[in-house]
Scaffold this motif. Structure first.
Motif, mmCIF file in Angstrom:
data_model
loop_
_atom_site.group_PDB
_atom_site.id
_atom_site.type_symbol
_atom_site.label_atom_id
_atom_site.label_comp_id
_atom_site.label_asym_id
_atom_site.label_seq_id
_atom_site.Cartn_x
_atom_site.Cartn_y
_atom_site.Cartn_z
ATOM 1 N N ARG A 135 13.433 -1.108 44.549
ATOM 2 C CA ARG A 135 12.627 -0.607 45.668
ATOM 3 C C ARG A 135 13.013 -1.292 46.982
ATOM 4 O O ARG A 135 13.124 -0.643 48.026
ATOM 5 C CB ARG A 135 11.153 -0.840 45.366
ATOM 6 C CG ARG A 135 10.228 -0.415 46.491
ATOM 7 C CD ARG A 135 8.798 -0.452 46.034
ATOM 8 N NE ARG A 135 7.862 -0.210 47.115
ATOM 9 C CZ ARG A 135 6.552 -0.122 46.961
ATOM 10 N NH1 ARG A 135 6.036 -0.235 45.755
ATOM 11 N NH2 ARG A 135 5.762 0.084 47.989
ATOM 12 N N MET A 136 13.236 -2.590 46.917
ATOM 13 C CA MET A 136 13.624 -3.328 48.118
ATOM 14 C C MET A 136 15.006 -2.911 48.602
ATOM 15 O O MET A 136 15.256 -2.824 49.809
ATOM 16 C CB MET A 136 13.573 -4.832 47.839
ATOM 17 C CG MET A 136 12.157 -5.342 47.622
ATOM 18 S SD MET A 136 12.109 -6.996 46.891
ATOM 19 C CE MET A 136 10.340 -7.123 46.533
ATOM 20 N N MET A 137 15.900 -2.640 47.663
ATOM 21 C CA MET A 137 17.228 -2.161 48.050
ATOM 22 C C MET A 137 17.136 -0.818 48.764
ATOM 23 O O MET A 137 17.865 -0.570 49.729
ATOM 24 C CB MET A 137 18.118 -2.029 46.813
ATOM 25 C CG MET A 137 18.844 -3.297 46.413
ATOM 26 S SD MET A 137 19.896 -4.011 47.705
ATOM 27 C CE MET A 137 20.938 -2.621 48.130
ATOM 28 N N GLU A 138 16.248 0.046 48.309
ATOM 29 C CA GLU A 138 16.079 1.337 48.969
ATOM 30 C C GLU A 138 15.572 1.155 50.400
ATOM 31 O O GLU A 138 15.971 1.886 51.308
ATOM 32 C CB GLU A 138 15.112 2.221 48.170
ATOM 33 C CG GLU A 138 15.656 2.690 46.834
ATOM 34 C CD GLU A 138 16.968 3.443 46.968
ATOM 35 O OE1 GLU A 138 17.116 4.233 47.933
ATOM 36 O OE2 GLU A 138 17.852 3.225 46.124
ATOM 37 N N GLU A 139 14.706 0.179 50.611
ATOM 38 C CA GLU A 139 14.218 -0.084 51.967
ATOM 39 C C GLU A 139 15.349 -0.594 52.852
ATOM 40 O O GLU A 139 15.443 -0.233 54.031
ATOM 41 C CB GLU A 139 13.059 -1.088 51.929
ATOM 42 C CG GLU A 139 11.814 -0.534 51.266
ATOM 43 C CD GLU A 139 10.554 -1.307 51.616
ATOM 44 O OE1 GLU A 139 10.616 -2.215 52.470
ATOM 45 O OE2 GLU A 139 9.496 -0.996 51.030
ATOM 46 N N VAL A 140 16.212 -1.432 52.286
ATOM 47 C CA VAL A 140 17.366 -1.929 53.049
ATOM 48 C C VAL A 140 18.288 -0.768 53.414
ATOM 49 O O VAL A 140 18.778 -0.678 54.551
ATOM 50 C CB VAL A 140 18.128 -2.999 52.241
ATOM 51 C CG1 VAL A 140 19.416 -3.395 52.963
ATOM 52 C CG2 VAL A 140 17.254 -4.230 52.030
ATOM 53 N N LYS A 141 18.531 0.124 52.464
ATOM 54 C CA LYS A 141 19.396 1.280 52.730
ATOM 55 C C LYS A 141 18.839 2.146 53.853
ATOM 56 O O LYS A 141 19.591 2.743 54.624
ATOM 57 C CB LYS A 141 19.540 2.130 51.462
ATOM 58 C CG LYS A 141 20.358 1.478 50.356
ATOM 59 C CD LYS A 141 20.361 2.366 49.118
ATOM 60 C CE LYS A 141 21.077 1.724 47.960
ATOM 61 N NZ LYS A 141 21.044 2.567 46.732
ATOM 62 N N GLN A 142 17.506 2.218 53.921
ATOM 63 C CA GLN A 142 16.856 3.030 54.949
ATOM 64 C C GLN A 142 16.614 2.250 56.240
ATOM 65 O O GLN A 142 15.972 2.750 57.159
ATOM 66 C CB GLN A 142 15.531 3.564 54.409
ATOM 67 C CG GLN A 142 15.689 4.505 53.224
ATOM 68 C CD GLN A 142 14.369 4.812 52.537
ATOM 69 O OE1 GLN A 142 13.304 4.636 53.119
ATOM 70 N NE2 GLN A 142 14.438 5.259 51.296
ATOM 71 N N ASP A 143 17.137 1.011 56.268
ATOM 72 C CA ASP A 143 17.006 0.153 57.448
ATOM 73 C C ASP A 143 15.536 -0.109 57.782
ATOM 74 O O ASP A 143 15.147 -0.126 58.951
ATOM 75 C CB ASP A 143 17.722 0.785 58.650
ATOM 76 C CG ASP A 143 18.057 -0.248 59.722
ATOM 77 O OD1 ASP A 143 18.094 -1.443 59.391
ATOM 78 O OD2 ASP A 143 18.255 0.145 60.885
ATOM 79 N N GLN A 144 14.743 -0.333 56.744
ATOM 80 C CA GLN A 144 13.317 -0.609 56.918
ATOM 81 C C GLN A 144 12.978 -1.969 56.316
ATOM 82 O O GLN A 144 13.323 -2.247 55.167
ATOM 83 C CB GLN A 144 12.469 0.472 56.238
ATOM 84 C CG GLN A 144 12.641 1.858 56.833
ATOM 85 C CD GLN A 144 11.826 2.896 56.088
ATOM 86 O OE1 GLN A 144 11.261 2.619 55.035
ATOM 87 N NE2 GLN A 144 11.757 4.096 56.632
ATOM 88 N N HIS A 145 12.323 -2.807 57.109
ATOM 89 C CA HIS A 145 11.869 -4.116 56.626
ATOM 90 C C HIS A 145 13.016 -4.877 55.948
ATOM 91 O O HIS A 145 12.847 -5.461 54.873
ATOM 92 C CB HIS A 145 10.705 -3.952 55.647
ATOM 93 C CG HIS A 145 9.652 -3.004 56.112
ATOM 94 N ND1 HIS A 145 8.813 -3.277 57.173
ATOM 95 C CD2 HIS A 145 9.311 -1.761 55.682
ATOM 96 C CE1 HIS A 145 7.994 -2.265 57.362
ATOM 97 N NE2 HIS A 145 8.274 -1.329 56.485
ATOM 98 N N VAL A 146 14.160 -4.876 56.594
ATOM 99 C CA VAL A 146 15.379 -5.403 55.970
ATOM 100 C C VAL A 146 15.268 -6.892 55.664
ATOM 101 O O VAL A 146 15.577 -7.335 54.546
ATOM 102 C CB VAL A 146 16.604 -5.134 56.874
ATOM 103 C CG1 VAL A 146 17.852 -5.795 56.296
ATOM 104 C CG2 VAL A 146 16.819 -3.633 57.021
ATOM 105 N N ILE A 147 14.829 -7.678 56.638
ATOM 106 C CA ILE A 147 14.784 -9.127 56.448
ATOM 107 C C ILE A 147 13.825 -9.503 55.320
ATOM 108 O O ILE A 147 14.165 -10.286 54.424
ATOM 109 C CB ILE A 147 14.368 -9.837 57.756
ATOM 110 C CG1 ILE A 147 15.362 -9.514 58.876
ATOM 111 C CG2 ILE A 147 14.290 -11.341 57.528
ATOM 112 C CD1 ILE A 147 16.770 -9.955 58.587
ATOM 113 N N ILE A 148 12.624 -8.933 55.364
ATOM 114 C CA ILE A 148 11.636 -9.231 54.324
ATOM 115 C C ILE A 148 12.156 -8.805 52.952
ATOM 116 O O ILE A 148 12.038 -9.544 51.968
ATOM 117 C CB ILE A 148 10.299 -8.526 54.632
ATOM 118 C CG1 ILE A 148 9.593 -9.227 55.794
ATOM 119 C CG2 ILE A 148 9.391 -8.503 53.408
ATOM 120 C CD1 ILE A 148 8.297 -8.572 56.216
#
Length: 211
Positions: A135-148
């Motif tokens: 789930r966190m990887m998907e957020e990174v892919k979408q450029d959302q909440h990347v650092i967290i």
């Protein structure tokens, strides 16, 4: 009373409201009571309790939020069925994304999230960790909440062993150690490429802002 489904939504609301804005000792007593009662809540009662949690965040002081976080964490740590723990994990992750909260609360929510993943009695705990990493990887892919997301992913990865255990390997479908976990992330998410592209995008935006 609870097991006989005699506790109404109004009763539960009254119990929760009894702690709002009251002395710290009263608040602690109500939280202790709810922590015990919650194990016999129906799904509807449990959902109402979590609605109370969500609503309280908008009104609570910093200290009250800390107490609320402690109660939320307590509800999840000994959950053998996984229902409450998964709901708590979801709530904590949403809290960490709320820009209205100070960094201290966000850090506490993320720390509680990690602790539940590592110490709770969740069934198939390692698979739960993997689902959160995905789930966190998907957020990174979408450029959302990347650092967290990247920081939390790193912490979850450290919960996996550095070394593989050889017994029962054929029956285990999830990574046994950090190396196999990284291999999985590379194969499934192309993690190296995703992070590199995200970093390049960030640097480009930074340069554009300076011009």
């Amino acid at each position: 009373m609870i097991k006989e489904q005699a506790l109404s939504r109004n009763d539960l609301a009254k119990i929760w409201n009894a702690s709002c804005g009251k002395h710290e000792a009263i608040e602690k007593n109500v939280h202790d009571l709810l922590a015990k009662l919650a194990w016999d809540f129906s799904p509807e009662q449990l959902e109402q309790l979590f609605d109370c949690f969500r609503e309280s965040w908008t009104k609570a002081s910093k200290k009250q939020r800390e107490k609320l976080l402690e109660l939320i964490r307590r509800l999840a740590e000994d959950d053998k069925e996984g229902l409450m723990a998964n709901k708590v994990l979801e709530l904590l992750w949403n809290i960490s994304h709320d820009k209205l909260f100070p960094n201290e609360i966000i850090d506490q929510a993320l720390a509680a999230h990690l602790k539940i993943l590592d110490y709770s009695c969740l069934p198939e705990k390692e698979k739960t960790k993997l689902s959160w990493i995905d789930r966190m990887m998907e957020e990174v892919k979408q450029d959302q909440h990347v650092i967290i997301s990247l920081k939390q992913m790193r912490e979850i990865c450290t919960q996996f062993s550095e070394h593989a255990y050889m017994h029962n390997m054929s029956r285990i479908s999830y990574p046994l150690n950090r190396i196999s976990l990284i291999d999985r992330l590379e194969e499934k998410h192309k993690i190296t490429r995703v992070i590199t592209e995200n970093l390049c995008h960030y640097m480009e935006n930074t340069r554009n802002c300076r011009e």
